[in-house]
Design a protein around this motif. Structure first.
Motif, mmCIF file in Angstrom:
data_model
loop_
_atom_site.group_PDB
_atom_site.id
_atom_site.type_symbol
_atom_site.label_atom_id
_atom_site.label_comp_id
_atom_site.label_asym_id
_atom_site.label_seq_id
_atom_site.Cartn_x
_atom_site.Cartn_y
_atom_site.Cartn_z
ATOM 1 N N ASN A 1 -26.647 -7.833 45.459
ATOM 2 C CA ASN A 1 -26.616 -9.239 45.034
ATOM 3 C C ASN A 1 -27.910 -9.656 44.336
ATOM 4 O O ASN A 1 -28.060 -10.802 43.926
ATOM 5 C CB ASN A 1 -26.332 -10.171 46.209
ATOM 6 C CG ASN A 1 -27.421 -10.131 47.264
ATOM 7 O OD1 ASN A 1 -28.431 -9.430 47.132
ATOM 8 N ND2 ASN A 1 -27.226 -10.890 48.326
ATOM 9 N N ASN A 2 -28.834 -8.720 44.216
ATOM 10 C CA ASN A 2 -30.129 -8.994 43.588
ATOM 11 C C ASN A 2 -30.093 -8.573 42.122
ATOM 12 O O ASN A 2 -29.702 -7.447 41.794
ATOM 13 C CB ASN A 2 -31.234 -8.238 44.337
ATOM 14 C CG ASN A 2 -32.615 -8.574 43.813
ATOM 15 O OD1 ASN A 2 -32.988 -8.147 42.721
ATOM 16 N ND2 ASN A 2 -33.376 -9.336 44.587
ATOM 17 N N LEU A 3 -30.482 -9.480 41.234
ATOM 18 C CA LEU A 3 -30.444 -9.232 39.792
ATOM 19 C C LEU A 3 -31.167 -7.949 39.409
ATOM 20 O O LEU A 3 -30.635 -7.106 38.676
ATOM 21 C CB LEU A 3 -31.046 -10.428 39.045
ATOM 22 C CG LEU A 3 -31.337 -10.243 37.541
ATOM 23 C CD1 LEU A 3 -30.064 -9.925 36.783
ATOM 24 C CD2 LEU A 3 -32.009 -11.498 36.984
ATOM 25 N N SER A 4 -32.383 -7.780 39.888
ATOM 26 C CA SER A 4 -33.175 -6.606 39.502
ATOM 27 C C SER A 4 -32.545 -5.313 40.008
ATOM 28 O O SER A 4 -32.579 -4.282 39.320
ATOM 29 C CB SER A 4 -34.608 -6.744 40.024
ATOM 30 O OG SER A 4 -34.631 -6.839 41.433
ATOM 31 N N GLU A 5 -31.930 -5.362 41.197
ATOM 32 C CA GLU A 5 -31.302 -4.155 41.741
ATOM 33 C C GLU A 5 -30.045 -3.791 40.959
ATOM 34 O O GLU A 5 -29.760 -2.608 40.734
ATOM 35 C CB GLU A 5 -30.971 -4.370 43.216
ATOM 36 C CG GLU A 5 -32.202 -4.464 44.111
ATOM 37 C CD GLU A 5 -31.846 -4.734 45.563
ATOM 38 O OE1 GLU A 5 -30.641 -4.930 45.836
ATOM 39 O OE2 GLU A 5 -32.760 -4.749 46.407
ATOM 40 N N ILE A 6 -29.280 -4.812 40.550
ATOM 41 C CA ILE A 6 -28.081 -4.564 39.739
ATOM 42 C C ILE A 6 -28.485 -3.932 38.407
ATOM 43 O O ILE A 6 -27.887 -2.950 37.954
ATOM 44 C CB ILE A 6 -27.301 -5.869 39.490
ATOM 45 C CG1 ILE A 6 -26.821 -6.470 40.812
ATOM 46 C CG2 ILE A 6 -26.100 -5.615 38.571
ATOM 47 C CD1 ILE A 6 -26.261 -7.879 40.679
ATOM 48 N N ALA A 7 -29.536 -4.479 37.796
ATOM 49 C CA ALA A 7 -30.022 -3.953 36.518
ATOM 50 C C ALA A 7 -30.502 -2.514 36.660
ATOM 51 O O ALA A 7 -30.251 -1.662 35.798
ATOM 52 C CB ALA A 7 -31.146 -4.839 35.991
ATOM 53 N N LYS A 8 -31.161 -2.227 37.774
ATOM 54 C CA LYS A 8 -31.681 -0.874 38.012
ATOM 55 C C LYS A 8 -30.549 0.128 38.168
ATOM 56 O O LYS A 8 -30.594 1.228 37.578
ATOM 57 C CB LYS A 8 -32.565 -0.882 39.259
ATOM 58 C CG LYS A 8 -33.229 0.462 39.553
ATOM 59 C CD LYS A 8 -34.130 0.358 40.784
ATOM 60 C CE LYS A 8 -34.788 1.704 41.077
ATOM 61 N NZ LYS A 8 -35.671 1.621 42.279
ATOM 62 N N VAL A 9 -29.545 -0.219 38.943
ATOM 63 C CA VAL A 9 -28.413 0.688 39.162
ATOM 64 C C VAL A 9 -27.665 0.951 37.860
ATOM 65 O O VAL A 9 -27.216 2.078 37.595
ATOM 66 C CB VAL A 9 -27.461 0.093 40.226
ATOM 67 C CG1 VAL A 9 -26.105 0.806 40.214
ATOM 68 C CG2 VAL A 9 -28.084 0.185 41.606
ATOM 69 N N LEU A 10 -27.542 -0.083 37.022
ATOM 70 C CA LEU A 10 -26.806 0.060 35.766
ATOM 71 C C LEU A 10 -27.693 0.518 34.614
ATOM 72 O O LEU A 10 -27.209 0.700 33.483
ATOM 73 C CB LEU A 10 -26.132 -1.274 35.399
ATOM 74 C CG LEU A 10 -25.049 -1.759 36.370
ATOM 75 C CD1 LEU A 10 -24.503 -3.109 35.930
ATOM 76 C CD2 LEU A 10 -23.916 -0.742 36.465
ATOM 77 N N ASN A 11 -28.983 0.666 34.903
ATOM 78 C CA ASN A 11 -29.938 1.119 33.887
ATOM 79 C C ASN A 11 -29.911 0.201 32.661
ATOM 80 O O ASN A 11 -29.824 0.647 31.517
ATOM 81 C CB ASN A 11 -29.636 2.565 33.469
ATOM 82 C CG ASN A 11 -30.802 3.196 32.712
ATOM 83 O OD1 ASN A 11 -31.965 2.804 32.876
ATOM 84 N ND2 ASN A 11 -30.489 4.174 31.855
ATOM 85 N N GLU A 12 -29.946 -1.088 32.939
ATOM 86 C CA GLU A 12 -29.914 -2.113 31.882
ATOM 87 C C GLU A 12 -31.086 -3.058 32.062
ATOM 88 O O GLU A 12 -31.583 -3.256 33.190
ATOM 89 C CB GLU A 12 -28.615 -2.923 31.978
ATOM 90 C CG GLU A 12 -27.344 -2.134 31.685
ATOM 91 C CD GLU A 12 -26.996 -2.123 30.214
ATOM 92 O OE1 GLU A 12 -27.832 -2.575 29.395
ATOM 93 O OE2 GLU A 12 -25.889 -1.663 29.879
ATOM 94 N N PRO A 13 -31.562 -3.704 30.982
ATOM 95 C CA PRO A 13 -32.621 -4.714 31.106
ATOM 96 C C PRO A 13 -32.143 -5.881 31.972
ATOM 97 O O PRO A 13 -30.962 -6.263 31.917
ATOM 98 C CB PRO A 13 -32.863 -5.157 29.657
ATOM 99 C CG PRO A 13 -32.307 -4.070 28.809
ATOM 100 C CD PRO A 13 -31.158 -3.490 29.575
ATOM 101 N N THR A 14 -33.030 -6.459 32.755
ATOM 102 C CA THR A 14 -32.643 -7.595 33.606
ATOM 103 C C THR A 14 -32.144 -8.770 32.775
ATOM 104 O O THR A 14 -31.263 -9.509 33.216
ATOM 105 C CB THR A 14 -33.825 -8.052 34.484
ATOM 106 O OG1 THR A 14 -34.952 -8.354 33.639
ATOM 107 C CG2 THR A 14 -34.207 -6.978 35.486
ATOM 108 N N GLY A 15 -32.699 -8.930 31.574
ATOM 109 C CA GLY A 15 -32.266 -10.026 30.711
ATOM 110 C C GLY A 15 -30.802 -9.902 30.324
ATOM 111 O O GLY A 15 -30.067 -10.891 30.286
ATOM 112 N N THR A 16 -30.367 -8.686 30.053
ATOM 113 C CA THR A 16 -28.967 -8.446 29.691
ATOM 114 C C THR A 16 -28.046 -8.739 30.874
ATOM 115 O O THR A 16 -27.031 -9.429 30.735
ATOM 116 C CB THR A 16 -28.777 -6.983 29.249
ATOM 117 O OG1 THR A 16 -29.601 -6.729 28.114
ATOM 118 C CG2 THR A 16 -27.319 -6.704 28.896
#
Length: 385
Positions: free
Chosen positions: A330-345
Motif C-alpha cells: 500500500n506504500n507508493l515507493s514500495e509499489i514503484a520498486k516492485v514494478l521497477n517504475e519511477p514513483t512519479g509514474t
C-alpha cells in the motif's frame, strides 16, 4: 423481508440506528440549516440510508422529503436532471398542492390541458407561473443558470407556501461535474449560491468516490466546504450482519457462520444480501454451505460484477492493482520498486485509480483498494494467473 440487490428501506432496512436517529433529529429541526454529506465506498448502503430517512421523515408533520439519484439519469444532461428532479419534487408535494396527475405526465401535456391542470392547483399565481415554466422547459430554450435556479427554487417556494420544510436527498451528488451542457465546477458553485440563500429547504448529498466528493464538499477549495455535516458510512457491524441474515433466512445462525460472512463481506450490505441469496437456496445451512456460497459468488457472479470493472482499467492500472494484491503493498515507493517504475509514474496512475473509485488514499504515499470483495476476486482470478 427478502434478500435484494437494490437499496432497501422499511422492514428490509437493518442497522444504522444511531446514524438514522441523529440525522432525523437534525433534519426535523427547522432551526438547523445544515444537511448531511454521506461518503463511503460503493455498495456500502448510502442510498438505503437516504431512502430510509425519506420514509421516516415522510411521517413527520411539516416535513416533505425528496429523494433523487443522479445515477438514474440516462442522457446525463442538465435539462434531463431539471425535468426528473422537478418531477420528484412535484410528486412529493402532490397532495399538498392538489396535483391531480403524475408529475412526469404533466411534462408531456399539450399547453391547453396544461393550463387547465395548473388552474386547479392550490398555490399562488406566482408559484403557478413558476411551475408552468418548469413544465414547459422542453418547449422553450433557457440558460443553464435559469434551469438550475428554477428547480431548486421550486423546492424552496413549495416549502414556503405550504409551510413545510423540504428535505432534499441527492444521491451521487459529485456526478454533477459530469453533466453535459455546463462546466461541472460552475454548476456546483451555482447550486451552492442558490442553497445558501434558502431557509425552507435543506440539502443532503452522498458520494461514493472520495476524490470526486472532495471536489464539491471536502476540500478547502470546494464549493460546499463546511456546508455539510460529514458522515462516513462504514460496513455493518457483526451483530447487524447477524440480524440481517437471520431476518431473511428465518433461522438462528451460529457465530462461526456469521463470522464467515462478515469476514468476507466486511459488512457491506450488497454482498451480504448476495451471499444470503446464495445460501438460502441450499437445503442444509452450515459453515460448509456458506463457504461454498462464497466460492460460487467469486467464481460466477463475481465475474459479472468485477470482470468488466477490471477490464476498463488501463494495462498499467491493472498491473498496479495486481501488484498491490500479490505483494500486499500500500506504500507508493514500495509499489514503484516492485514494478521497477519511477514513483512519479506510479503516483499518477494511482491518482487515476482514485478517480475511478478503485483505490483510496489513506495518507500521503499510502493507498488501499477500496472494495475488499473486488480485491478477493482479483486475487483469485487475476493475480493467481
Amino acid at each position: 423481508m427478502t434478500f435484494t440487490l437494490r437499496p432497501t428501506c422499511g422492514q428490509d432496512f437493518v442497522g444504522r440506528e444511531e446514524l438514522i436517529n441523529e440525522m432525523i433529529l437534525t433534519l426535523s429541526s427547522k432551526d438547523i440549516q445544515m444537511g448531511f454529506a454521506l461518503y463511503g465506498r460503493r455498495r456500502i448502503g448510502k442510498s438505503s440510508i437516504f431512502l430510509e430517512l425519506a420514509r421516516k421523515l415522510q411521517k413527520k408533520r411539516g416535513i416533505v422529503p425528496v429523494y433523487f439519484s443522479l445515477w438514474n439519469l440516462v442522457e446525463f444532461t442538465v435539462e434531463e436532471f431539471v425535468q426528473e428532479f422537478s418531477s420528484a419534487i412535484l410528486e412529493a408535494y402532490k397532495h399538498k398542492i392538489s396535483l391531480k396527475t403524475k408529475a412526469k405526465e404533466a411534462f408531456g401535456l399539450p399547453l391547453k390541458f396544461l393550463q387547465s391542470m395548473l388552474e386547479t392547483l392550490k398555490v399562488s399565481i406566482a408559484l403557478r407561473e413558476e411551475i408552468s415554466i418548469i413544465l414547459t422547459l422542453k418547449k422553450e430554450k433557457r440558460s443553464i443558470n435559469e434551469l438550475i435556479s428554477s428547480v431548486f427554487n421550486l423546492a424552496e417556494n413549495l416549502a414556503k407556501e405550504t409551510n413545510t420544510r423540504c428535505v432534499l436527498f441527492i444521491d451521487e451528488f459529485p456526478s454533477f461535474v459530469e453533466l453535459k451542457g455546463e462546466t461541472g465546477e460552475n454548476l456546483v458553485k451555482k447550486i451552492r449560491t442558490i442553497c445558501e440563500t434558502q431557509h425552507h429547504t435543506v440539502l443532503n448529498i452522498t458520494g461514493s468516490v472520495r476524490k470526486t466528493l472532495e471536489l464539491v464538499a471536502l476540500a478547502p477549495t470546494s464549493a460546499f466546504y463546511k456546508q455539510f455535516i460529514m458522515k462516513k458510512v462504514s460496513g455493518l457491524e457483526r451483530k447487524e450482519v447477524k440480524m440481517l441474515l437471520e431476518k431473511n433466512l428465518k433461522v438462528k445462525l451460529s457465530d462461526e457462520i456469521v463470522k464467515e460472512v462478515y469476514n468476507f463481506t466486511h459488512g457491506i450490505p450488497f454482498y451480504i444480501h448476495f451471499i444470503g441469496r446464495q445460501i438460502k437456496q441450499s437445503s442444509c445451512l452450515d459453515l460448509e454451505t456458506v463457504k461454498n456460497g462464497i466460492a460460487q459468488f467469486l467464481n460466477e457472479e463475481g465475474d459479472l460484477f468485477f470482470k468488466e470493472e477490471f477490464n476498463r482499467l488501463s494495462p498499467k492500472e491493472q498491473t498496479i492493482v495486481v501488484a498491490m494484491i500479490r505483494h500486499n503493498l500500500n506504500n507508493l515507493s514500495e509499489i514503484a520498486k516492485v514494478l521497477n517504475e519511477p514513483t512519479g509514474t506510479i503516483s499518477q496512475f494511482l491518482s487515476y485509480l482514485e478517480e475511478k473509485g478503485v483505490v483510496i488514499k489513506l495518507e500521503r504515499g499510502i493507498y488501499q483498494l477500496d472494495d475488499p470483495v473486488f480485491q478477493y476476486w482479483v486475487d483469485k482470478k487475476v493475480s493467481a494467473e
